[in-house]
Design an enzyme around this catalytic site. Structure first.
Site, PDB file in Angstrom:
ATOM      1  CG  ASP A 136      74.534  69.716 -31.438  1.00 27.44           C
ATOM      2  OD1 ASP A 136      73.636  68.313 -31.214  1.00 27.44           O
ATOM      3  OD2 ASP A 136      74.116  70.433 -31.057  1.00 27.44           O
ATOM      4  CG  HIS A 173      71.564  67.313 -28.788  1.00 23.32           C
ATOM      5  ND1 HIS A 173      71.883  68.885 -29.447  1.00 23.32           N
ATOM      6  CD2 HIS A 173      70.618  68.265 -27.735  1.00 23.32           C
ATOM      7  CE1 HIS A 173      72.039  69.420 -28.722  1.00 23.32           C
ATOM      8  NE2 HIS A 173      71.345  69.909 -27.754  1.00 23.32           N
ATOM      9  CB  SER A 407      71.040  71.901 -26.597  1.00 19.50           C
ATOM     10  OG  SER A 407      71.756  72.138 -25.769  1.00 19.50           O
TER      11      SER A 407
END
Length: 462
Positions: A136, A173, A407
């Site tokens: 990620d 994120h 996600s």
């Protein structure tokens, strides 16, 4: 910023594919400085700079002039740069600092863990003896809820931006994704992950300049397998990608990496995407593919969503409640926690499981506890903010906040997979996936295309 061509790799201007307008989703551009090459046969990489060797598969990522690449190998394509795709709601999603909530945020705000009965699952295991790689944008190692599970020694930066594994700029994120997998409640004052005792490895593939190179993602998948990760979470993707022309090469190299990972025992858990797209019926569309002013009709499985439709992928769609913040009671909501999220991709053969990733009704703007009511239907976990210290230097300050997306659904499955592996250490990747699928059920009143085998059931999977 990496060098890319002005020509977009995905040429589908103005087309409507599977219910979405192509061009509103992820874009990918060809790089001019890096190439993915086949190392089979008489390949000679001595005159090229090898960026990633990828031991275990017959491909490498190299840097050099295309003319030299062409002389050195028989088969290659330009590396491509992919942008992260998230629902628009995340742009305005609040953090705990924006609210007036008091107490342990993990008690009430984590409806996803409550609906999955994660506390009950922890009576059996918390993921001991397992390893999960998060591929990620980087995991903040100073976050109090991630310090303990994070294996800093194995964590790695796969980009060429010169940094370490930690996130760059303000991109939290990966930190949010990692918390969903493995947050350990920071000594009793933070949030919970599904597998807080797993060994968490951060594989950063998103660079300081923005975007992730396809070659870096491939290298991270192979690395995860080679460090014996039981699970690798990929909350990223590109859709739509043509199965034709260059798409055949990219699909082939991706499948090679994914098949290798599966063989080595690494289950690849991958977000299905956030385009509200029917991945099962994305043909029959009229598209001007060659920019000649005339539309061509797509047929024969023209489009593919990568990497979630690649070989051995456990593709995860997203669900979430509507109205949780109005009562903080999952039995008193407008839509249940296992109902499909408005943005999730779907498709009978394109989705393996569904899991909590958050949903939203943006009209629920009246404040509850200082934040809009719709925020509570998103997934709450670890984030950070960027602030300036007394010397004017920017620093990343750990915190907590809400996000939505496939996600967020994928790491709920990745954490569950770690629990299954912990309880069944002799299971291979396919057996872990089979246990998750066997325990899952498709909720009443919804179609299988949103769920694959069904909605995640952590406790029964153990």
């Amino acid at each position: 910023m990496p060098d890319v061509t002005k020509r977009e790799f995905l040429k589908v201007s103005g087309a409507v594919i599977g219910g979405i307008a192509a061009g509103t989703t992820v874009t990918a551009a060809e790089r001019t400085d890096r190439f993915i090459v086949s190392t089979k046969g008489k390949a000679d990489l001595s005159d090229l700079t090898v960026v990633h060797e990828m031991p275990g598969i017959n491909y490498a990522v190299v840097r050099g002039d295309e003319s030299e690449v062409k002389r050195s190998v028989k088969s290659y394509e330009a590396d491509i740069q992919i942008e992260l795709d998230s629902p628009d709601v995340n742009e305005e999603a609040p953090t705990l600092e924006d609210s007036d909530y008091e107490g342990d945020p993990g008690d009430v705000l984590q409806w996803d863990k409550a609906d999955l009965d994660v506390p009950e699952a922890h009576e059996t295991t918390e993921g001991e003896g397992t390893r999960v790689a998060v591929i990620d944008s980087g995991v903040l190692e100073t976050h109090p809820d991630l310090k303990e599970p994070l294996n800093v020694d194995l964590s790695k930066n796969f980009t060429d931006d010169g940094g370490d594994h930690n996130p760059v700029a303000g991109d939290d994120h990966g930190t949010h994704v990692a918390g969903i997998v493995a947050a350990d409640n920071g000594g009793g004052t933070g949030v919970n992950g599904t597998a807080p005792k797993t060994d968490l490895v951060d594989c950063r593939v998103f660079s300081a300049g923005g975007g992730a190179a396809f070659g870096d993602i491939l290298a991270a998948v192979v690395y995860s397998a080679n460090i014996d990760a039981d699970v690798a979470n990929l909350s990223l993707g590109a859709y739509p990608v043509s199965r034709q022309a260059q798409g055949q090469f990219y699909g082939k190299v991706l499948n090679s990496a994914m098949t290798y990972a599966n063989k080595e025992g690494t289950l690849l858990v991958i977000a299905a995407g956030n385009d509200s797209a029917d991945l099962q019926h994305d043909n029959g569309t009229q598209v001007d593919l060659d920019n000649d002013g005339e539309d061509e009709t797509l047929s024969g499985g023209y489009w593919i969503s990568l990497p979630n439709e690649g070989a051995q992928a456990l593709s995860v769609a997203s669900t979430g409640p509507i109205g949780y913040g109005l009562s903080f009671d999952l039995d008193d909501v407008d839509s249940p926690a296992d109902s499909p999220a408005v943005y999730t991709n779907y498709g009978t053969n394109a989705v393996t499981l569904a899991a909590p990733g958050g949903d939203y009704d943006i009209s629920l703007t009246d404040p509850v506890g200082g934040v809009p009511a719709y925020a509570y239907d998103l997934v709450f976990n670890t984030v950070f903010s960027v602030e300036s210290d007394e010397d004017g230097e920017s620093e990343q300050v750990p915190g907590y906040g809400w996000k939505a997306g496939t996600s967020m659904a994928a790491p709920n499955v990745a954490g569950a997979a770690a629990l299954v592996k912990s309880s069944n250490p002799d299971y291979n990747a396919n057996q872990v996936e089979a246990a998750l699928k066997k325990a899952a059920e498709v909720p009443d009143d919804y179609g299988k295309e949103y769920y694959g085998a069904g909605y995640l059931n952590v406790v029964d999977a153990l």
